[in-house]
Design a protein around this motif. Structure first.
Motif, PDB file in Angstrom:
ATOM      1  N   GLY A 163      39.061  82.380 -58.914  1.00  7.93           N
ATOM      2  CA  GLY A 163      39.801  82.194 -60.159  1.00  7.93           C
ATOM      3  C   GLY A 163      39.349  80.961 -60.911  1.00  7.93           C
ATOM      4  N   LEU A 164      39.180  79.857 -60.197  1.00  5.34           N
ATOM      5  CA  LEU A 164      38.738  78.621 -60.834  1.00  5.34           C
ATOM      6  C   LEU A 164      37.313  78.752 -61.363  1.00  5.34           C
ATOM      7  CD1 LEU A 164      39.822  75.847 -61.474  1.00  5.34           C
ATOM      8  CD2 LEU A 164      38.895  75.035 -59.313  1.00  5.34           C
TER       9      LEU A 164
ATOM     10  N   TRP B 172      41.325  85.347 -59.269  1.00  2.07           N
ATOM     11  CA  TRP B 172      42.087  85.126 -58.036  1.00  2.07           C
ATOM     12  C   TRP B 172      42.294  86.453 -57.305  1.00  2.07           C
ATOM     13  CZ3 TRP B 172      46.080  86.549 -55.073  1.00  2.07           C
ATOM     14  CH2 TRP B 172      46.494  85.671 -54.080  1.00  2.07           C
TER      15      TRP B 172
ATOM     16  N   LYS C 250      43.933  83.145 -49.751  1.00  2.40           N
ATOM     17  CA  LYS C 250      44.445  82.401 -50.912  1.00  2.40           C
ATOM     18  C   LYS C 250      43.427  81.400 -51.431  1.00  2.40           C
ATOM     19  CE  LYS C 250      49.308  82.826 -49.721  1.00  2.40           C
ATOM     20  NZ  LYS C 250      50.513  82.126 -49.302  1.00  2.40           N
ATOM     21  N   LYS C 251      42.729  80.730 -50.523  1.00  6.74           N
ATOM     22  CA  LYS C 251      41.734  79.742 -50.956  1.00  6.74           C
ATOM     23  C   LYS C 251      40.529  80.414 -51.606  1.00  6.74           C
ATOM     24  CE  LYS C 251      42.941  75.995 -47.854  1.00  6.74           C
ATOM     25  NZ  LYS C 251      42.481  75.077 -46.813  1.00  6.74           N
TER      26      LYS C 251
ATOM     27  N   GLY D 254      40.596  83.301 -53.151  1.00  8.04           N
ATOM     28  CA  GLY D 254      41.098  83.751 -54.440  1.00  8.04           C
ATOM     29  C   GLY D 254      41.127  82.623 -55.452  1.00  8.04           C
ATOM     30  N   PHE D 255      41.614  81.450 -55.025  1.00 14.40           N
ATOM     31  CA  PHE D 255      41.655  80.287 -55.917  1.00 14.40           C
ATOM     32  C   PHE D 255      40.251  79.874 -56.354  1.00 14.40           C
ATOM     33  CE2 PHE D 255      41.854  75.733 -56.829  1.00 14.40           C
ATOM     34  CZ  PHE D 255      42.860  75.716 -57.777  1.00 14.40           C
ATOM     35  N   ALA D 256      39.303  79.906 -55.421  1.00 17.02           N
ATOM     36  CA  ALA D 256      37.921  79.533 -55.750  1.00 17.02           C
ATOM     37  C   ALA D 256      37.323  80.497 -56.772  1.00 17.02           C
ATOM     38  CB  ALA D 256      37.070  79.502 -54.479  1.00 17.02           C
TER      39      ALA D 256
ATOM     40  N   PHE E  39      41.568  83.523 -64.904  1.00 16.88           N
ATOM     41  CA  PHE E  39      41.892  82.908 -63.616  1.00 16.88           C
ATOM     42  C   PHE E  39      42.632  83.903 -62.721  1.00 16.88           C
ATOM     43  CE2 PHE E  39      44.810  80.819 -60.738  1.00 16.88           C
ATOM     44  CZ  PHE E  39      43.949  79.991 -60.035  1.00 16.88           C
TER      45      PHE E  39
END
Length: 92
Positions: A14-15, A74, A7-8, A10-12, A70
């Motif tokens: 996406g951001l 992600w 999840k982290k 993916g977030f990185a 995003f």
């Protein structure tokens, strides 16, 4: 071996994608059409972007574009993390 937090990661991703999209918006808003064409022509090794650069992008379309970027980022980051972790599991 170190496992990735899917999840982290993916977030990185996406951001990061959203920030690149925002940077593109800033270039288009500040450089004008000719400057934008010159910037992207040099960025992608001289490929002529004249026919695909559209400067009249509505704000709502740009908003949806950054959200979609995003989400895709992600998903790509989460897949990379999951595939990486799956490979580690197989080697143990």
């Amino acid at each position: 071996m170190y496992r990735l937090n899917v999840k982290k990661l993916g977030f990185a991703f996406g951001l990061t994608g959203a920030l690149i999209y925002l940077g593109c918006m800033i270039v288009m808003a500040t450089a004008g059409q000719d400057g934008t064409i010159t910037f992207f022509n040099s960025l992608i090794h001289g490929l002529d972007t004249t026919s695909i650069i559209r400067m009249d992008v509505p704000l709502l379309e740009a908003f949806f574009g950054i959200i979609q970027t995003f989400i895709l980022g992600w998903l790509i980051g989460a897949c990379i993390g999951a595939f990486y972790n799956a490979q580690i599991k197989l080697k143990e």
